[in-house]
Design a protein around this motif. Sequence first.
Motif, mmCIF file in Angstrom:
data_model
loop_
_atom_site.group_PDB
_atom_site.id
_atom_site.type_symbol
_atom_site.label_atom_id
_atom_site.label_comp_id
_atom_site.label_asym_id
_atom_site.label_seq_id
_atom_site.Cartn_x
_atom_site.Cartn_y
_atom_site.Cartn_z
ATOM 1 N N ALA A 25 -25.200 -87.531 61.267
ATOM 2 C CA ALA A 25 -25.803 -88.395 62.282
ATOM 3 C C ALA A 25 -27.323 -88.240 62.289
ATOM 4 O O ALA A 25 -28.052 -89.222 62.478
ATOM 5 N N LEU A 26 -27.808 -87.038 62.065
ATOM 6 C CA LEU A 26 -29.252 -86.798 61.997
ATOM 7 C C LEU A 26 -29.859 -87.447 60.745
ATOM 8 O O LEU A 26 -30.949 -88.013 60.800
ATOM 9 N N ARG A 27 -29.150 -87.373 59.639
ATOM 10 C CA ARG A 27 -29.651 -87.977 58.397
ATOM 11 C C ARG A 27 -29.718 -89.494 58.488
ATOM 12 O O ARG A 27 -30.596 -90.125 57.894
ATOM 13 N N LEU A 28 -28.770 -90.085 59.205
ATOM 14 C CA LEU A 28 -28.694 -91.541 59.295
ATOM 15 C C LEU A 28 -29.463 -92.111 60.480
ATOM 16 O O LEU A 28 -29.449 -93.312 60.711
ATOM 17 N N GLY A 29 -30.114 -91.242 61.244
ATOM 18 C CA GLY A 29 -30.878 -91.714 62.391
ATOM 19 C C GLY A 29 -30.025 -92.096 63.582
ATOM 20 O O GLY A 29 -30.500 -92.712 64.531
ATOM 21 N N MET A 30 -28.742 -91.726 63.550
ATOM 22 C CA MET A 30 -27.851 -92.010 64.679
ATOM 23 C C MET A 30 -28.120 -91.056 65.832
ATOM 24 O O MET A 30 -27.782 -91.362 66.966
ATOM 25 N N LEU A 31 -28.652 -89.900 65.528
ATOM 26 C CA LEU A 31 -29.128 -88.938 66.523
ATOM 27 C C LEU A 31 -30.597 -88.691 66.238
ATOM 28 O O LEU A 31 -30.989 -88.556 65.075
ATOM 29 N N THR A 32 -31.394 -88.644 67.294
ATOM 30 C CA THR A 32 -32.820 -88.386 67.124
ATOM 31 C C THR A 32 -33.244 -87.266 68.062
ATOM 32 O O THR A 32 -32.511 -86.890 68.991
ATOM 33 N N VAL A 33 -34.437 -86.763 67.830
ATOM 34 C CA VAL A 33 -34.967 -85.683 68.651
ATOM 35 C C VAL A 33 -34.938 -86.106 70.121
ATOM 36 O O VAL A 33 -35.343 -87.214 70.473
ATOM 37 N N GLY A 34 -34.404 -85.214 70.955
ATOM 38 C CA GLY A 34 -34.293 -85.478 72.382
ATOM 39 C C GLY A 34 -32.918 -85.945 72.818
ATOM 40 O O GLY A 34 -32.593 -85.891 74.003
ATOM 41 N N ASP A 35 -32.102 -86.414 71.874
ATOM 42 C CA ASP A 35 -30.745 -86.849 72.225
ATOM 43 C C ASP A 35 -29.908 -85.650 72.645
ATOM 44 O O ASP A 35 -30.068 -84.551 72.118
ATOM 45 N N GLN A 36 -28.994 -85.891 73.562
ATOM 46 C CA GLN A 36 -28.103 -84.838 74.029
ATOM 47 C C GLN A 36 -26.774 -84.925 73.302
ATOM 48 O O GLN A 36 -26.212 -86.019 73.147
ATOM 49 N N LEU A 37 -26.275 -83.782 72.848
ATOM 50 C CA LEU A 37 -24.933 -83.729 72.278
ATOM 51 C C LEU A 37 -23.928 -83.764 73.414
ATOM 52 O O LEU A 37 -24.240 -83.383 74.554
ATOM 53 N N PRO A 38 -22.694 -84.188 73.127
ATOM 54 C CA PRO A 38 -21.670 -84.147 74.170
ATOM 55 C C PRO A 38 -21.477 -82.712 74.661
ATOM 56 O O PRO A 38 -21.644 -81.762 73.897
ATOM 57 N N THR A 39 -21.118 -82.570 75.914
ATOM 58 C CA THR A 39 -20.835 -81.236 76.435
ATOM 59 C C THR A 39 -19.578 -80.697 75.775
ATOM 60 O O THR A 39 -18.763 -81.455 75.238
ATOM 61 N N VAL A 40 -19.428 -79.390 75.820
ATOM 62 C CA VAL A 40 -18.225 -78.764 75.264
ATOM 63 C C VAL A 40 -16.995 -79.372 75.926
ATOM 64 O O VAL A 40 -16.012 -79.717 75.253
ATOM 65 N N LYS A 41 -17.053 -79.551 77.223
ATOM 66 C CA LYS A 41 -15.919 -80.113 77.970
ATOM 67 C C LYS A 41 -15.579 -81.525 77.473
ATOM 68 O O LYS A 41 -14.407 -81.867 77.323
ATOM 69 N N GLN A 42 -16.587 -82.330 77.185
ATOM 70 C CA GLN A 42 -16.350 -83.687 76.689
ATOM 71 C C GLN A 42 -15.696 -83.662 75.304
ATOM 72 O O GLN A 42 -14.778 -84.433 75.033
#
Length: 124
Positions: A25-42
């Motif tokens: 996701a980071l390589r494809l630009g689907m996630l960028t700096v500042g984005d939050q990952l899902p919580t462990v619970k999610q």
Amino acid sequence: MIDFHLEPRSGVAPYMQLVHQVQQALRLGMLTVGDQLPTVKQVVAKIAINPNTVLKAYRELERRGLVAPKPGRGTFVTATLAAGDLDAHAELKTDLHRWITRARTAGLDDDAIEALFATTIRQT
């Protein structure tokens, strides 16, 4: 937000599958700096995985300098792996989709397509 999934027959440890998915996701630009990952619970609710496995993946991503936890707020992306022109990805994805369709029409299954792709990458 990233949508995790597990491939039970992949032979790759579940925590590493999560790590690889974040890296992709980071390589494809689907996630960028500042984005939050899902919580462990999610993540646990979505893919029925042990919470410790998710924590192990997030710790590995932190060790690699890609994410950082913010206590009480979650885990956030701190670095990117995107290279090149992300706008070009859409055109390349379309070309790859056409190629995969042709490969399937020629009778190749997913394993054969992956083997051909991996072999070609190594030879190029």
